[in-house]
Scaffold this motif. Structure first.
Motif, mmCIF file in Angstrom:
data_model
loop_
_atom_site.group_PDB
_atom_site.id
_atom_site.type_symbol
_atom_site.label_atom_id
_atom_site.label_comp_id
_atom_site.label_asym_id
_atom_site.label_seq_id
_atom_site.Cartn_x
_atom_site.Cartn_y
_atom_site.Cartn_z
ATOM 1 N N MET A 70 0.846 -1.193 0.000
ATOM 2 C CA MET A 70 0.000 0.000 0.000
ATOM 3 C C MET A 70 0.875 1.234 0.000
ATOM 4 O O MET A 70 2.029 1.198 0.405
ATOM 5 C CB MET A 70 -0.947 -0.020 1.211
ATOM 6 N N TYR A 71 0.329 2.352 -0.472
ATOM 7 C CA TYR A 71 1.085 3.596 -0.554
ATOM 8 C C TYR A 71 1.248 4.229 0.828
ATOM 9 O O TYR A 71 0.519 3.915 1.770
ATOM 10 C CB TYR A 71 0.402 4.553 -1.527
ATOM 11 N N ALA A 72 2.221 5.121 0.921
ATOM 12 C CA ALA A 72 2.511 5.796 2.187
ATOM 13 C C ALA A 72 1.318 6.644 2.619
ATOM 14 O O ALA A 72 0.555 7.140 1.775
ATOM 15 C CB ALA A 72 3.753 6.670 2.028
ATOM 16 N N PRO A 73 1.150 6.851 3.921
ATOM 17 C CA PRO A 73 0.028 7.664 4.418
ATOM 18 C C PRO A 73 0.087 9.087 3.873
ATOM 19 O O PRO A 73 1.169 9.653 3.707
ATOM 20 C CB PRO A 73 0.225 7.657 5.935
ATOM 21 N N ILE A 74 -1.083 9.638 3.585
ATOM 22 C CA ILE A 74 -1.186 11.034 3.143
ATOM 23 C C ILE A 74 -2.348 11.690 3.883
ATOM 24 O O ILE A 74 -3.188 11.004 4.475
ATOM 25 C CB ILE A 74 -1.423 11.144 1.612
ATOM 26 N N GLU A 75 -2.371 13.002 3.831
ATOM 27 C CA GLU A 75 -3.443 13.767 4.457
ATOM 28 C C GLU A 75 -4.346 14.351 3.381
ATOM 29 O O GLU A 75 -3.886 14.650 2.274
ATOM 30 C CB GLU A 75 -2.866 14.904 5.316
ATOM 31 N N PRO A 76 -5.631 14.545 3.666
ATOM 32 C CA PRO A 76 -6.525 15.164 2.675
ATOM 33 C C PRO A 76 -6.176 16.633 2.469
ATOM 34 O O PRO A 76 -5.743 17.301 3.407
ATOM 35 C CB PRO A 76 -7.916 15.000 3.293
ATOM 36 N N TYR A 77 -6.363 17.102 1.247
ATOM 37 C CA TYR A 77 -6.183 18.539 0.995
ATOM 38 C C TYR A 77 -7.510 19.277 1.046
ATOM 39 O O TYR A 77 -7.559 20.498 1.042
ATOM 40 C CB TYR A 77 -5.468 18.778 -0.345
ATOM 41 N N GLU A 78 -8.604 18.501 1.130
ATOM 42 C CA GLU A 78 -9.926 19.132 1.233
ATOM 43 C C GLU A 78 -10.849 18.228 2.044
ATOM 44 O O GLU A 78 -10.850 17.012 1.860
ATOM 45 C CB GLU A 78 -10.522 19.354 -0.159
ATOM 46 N N THR A 79 -11.613 18.822 2.953
ATOM 47 C CA THR A 79 -12.674 18.092 3.641
ATOM 48 C C THR A 79 -13.954 18.909 3.512
ATOM 49 O O THR A 79 -13.906 20.132 3.356
ATOM 50 C CB THR A 79 -12.359 17.868 5.130
ATOM 51 N N GLY A 80 -15.073 18.232 3.560
ATOM 52 C CA GLY A 80 -16.329 18.962 3.410
ATOM 53 C C GLY A 80 -17.509 18.169 3.925
ATOM 54 O O GLY A 80 -17.379 17.008 4.326
ATOM 55 N N THR A 81 -18.649 18.806 3.931
ATOM 56 C CA THR A 81 -19.887 18.141 4.315
ATOM 57 C C THR A 81 -20.915 18.334 3.206
ATOM 58 O O THR A 81 -20.879 19.329 2.468
ATOM 59 C CB THR A 81 -20.459 18.678 5.640
ATOM 60 N N LEU A 82 -21.815 17.380 3.108
ATOM 61 C CA LEU A 82 -22.856 17.399 2.092
ATOM 62 C C LEU A 82 -24.181 17.078 2.780
ATOM 63 O O LEU A 82 -24.365 15.977 3.293
ATOM 64 C CB LEU A 82 -22.547 16.355 1.012
ATOM 65 N N LYS A 83 -25.072 18.043 2.810
ATOM 66 C CA LYS A 83 -26.391 17.816 3.420
ATOM 67 C C LYS A 83 -27.271 17.117 2.392
ATOM 68 O O LYS A 83 -27.540 17.652 1.325
ATOM 69 C CB LYS A 83 -27.012 19.141 3.871
ATOM 70 N N VAL A 84 -27.703 15.899 2.731
ATOM 71 C CA VAL A 84 -28.449 15.091 1.766
ATOM 72 C C VAL A 84 -29.920 14.934 2.123
ATOM 73 O O VAL A 84 -30.702 14.418 1.324
ATOM 74 C CB VAL A 84 -27.789 13.707 1.586
ATOM 75 N N SER A 85 -30.305 15.360 3.339
ATOM 76 C CA SER A 85 -31.718 15.323 3.737
ATOM 77 C C SER A 85 -31.879 16.235 4.939
ATOM 78 O O SER A 85 -30.901 16.791 5.453
ATOM 79 C CB SER A 85 -32.155 13.892 4.086
#
Length: 313
Positions: free
Chosen positions: A1-16
């Motif tokens: 498996m590839y080396a650990p990385i961090e996200p460059y973007e996080t978000g939320t999505l209201k679906v209901s």
């Protein structure tokens, strides 16, 4: 498996009105998009899930499904069905402005991957699936009633301990009552026992660290309640729906690699073999020294090999 990385973007999505989903993006902003669909249902994503993909080639998208992981409200069963989740995946694709993406899923994630692809075959580039689960009654009966119990008798005895003996002819239904009990103590005891059974049986060699996850009340509560909710409702599908010819014909053109542990007792190899029989175009790898987990060495190696090969499609 590839080396650990961090996200460059996080978000939320209201679906209901009830549910807000958490998602994150890592890897290459201009890379080929891939959606990771976690297991359970109710399992949530883990930071290690990013490492199945070459971060220089892929735009890696992780989504916590309704009630799971960082999505809110946690462990909620309202408006939580297979087809709600399929719609959520489409909403996220549209939110991110993606035309087509790769789909990666294991265990329940393979179920959801198949359901999503059959609903939106024109939006899927490739599929990498692991530990095939199609939520047929026979599959649930093997793991929760009569099958895996013969291989893990001591863990099985611990699993059924919370259930009164007269109710043990239908373990899933009996657990449903306890996982939705009014008092917290009953509910959490059942959640921990349900989760421990799955964590104990998920690898060829039992992993104490994985078993310990069952003691984490928040994780166990979401994992057990949501899984059980789907199982008592037969996945909100016809029995065997995902394997029906008219459904497979919708996705037959999509390149697909399946990686299956030979000694997977949660999602036994017979289901992956059934998928291969109705969809002979797939590539099926059976790992001779693996159980259910995506992180057993032989399984992880083949999953990464598959994503590497699909990166340029």
């Amino acid at each position: 498996m590839y080396a650990p990385i961090e996200p460059y973007e996080t978000g939320t999505l209201k679906v209901s009105d009830i549910h807000t989903l958490y998602y994150e993006i890592s890897g290459n902003k201009d890379g080929s998009p891939v959606i990771f669909l976690h297991g359970g249902p109710g399992g949530g994503c883990d930071e290690k899930d990013r490492s199945f993909f070459d971060p220089s080639q892929y735009k890696i998208i992780l989504l916590d499904q309704r009630g799971a992981g960082k999505s809110t409200p946690t462990a909620s069963l309202e408006e939580n069905t297979t087809w709600d989740l399929v719609k959520d995946i489409e909403r996220l694709r549209e939110r991110l402005g993606i035309d087509k993406w790769h789909v990666f899923g294991g265990s329940w994630g393979s179920t959801l991957s198949l359901a999503y692809a059959q609903s939106h075959p024109d939006r899927v580039k490739t599929m990498v699936l692991r530990g095939i689960f199609t939520l047929r009654k026979s599959e649930l009966r093997f793991f929760y009633q009569d099958g895996a119990s013969h291989l893990f008798p001591e863990a099985w005895e611990e699993f059924i301990a919370p259930i009164p003996e007269p109710e043990r002819q239908d373990i899933v239904t009996a657990y449903h009552a306890q996982l939705n009990a009014a008092d917290d103590e009953t509910r959490l005891r059942a959640a921990r026992a349900w989760t421990k059974w799955e964590m104990t049986t998920s690898k060829l060699y039992v992993d104490p660290a994985q078993v310990a996850e069952a003691e984490e009340n928040d994780f166990a509560n979401a994992f057990a309640r949501i899984e059980n909710h789907y199982f008592v409702n037969d996945g909100f599908m016809r029995d065997g729906q995902l394997l029906e010819k008219q459904e497979i014909d919708k996705i037959r053109h999509i390149p697909c690699v399946v990686v299956q542990g030979r000694y997977d007792v949660i999602c036994p190899a017979t289901t992956a073999y059934a998928l291969k029989k109705v969809w002979p175009e797939i590539t099926l790898h059976i790992v001779p020294d693996a159980g259910h987990s995506s992180r057993e060495p032989g399984t992880a190696k083949l999953l990464v090999k598959a994503t590497d090969e699909f990166a340029h499609i």
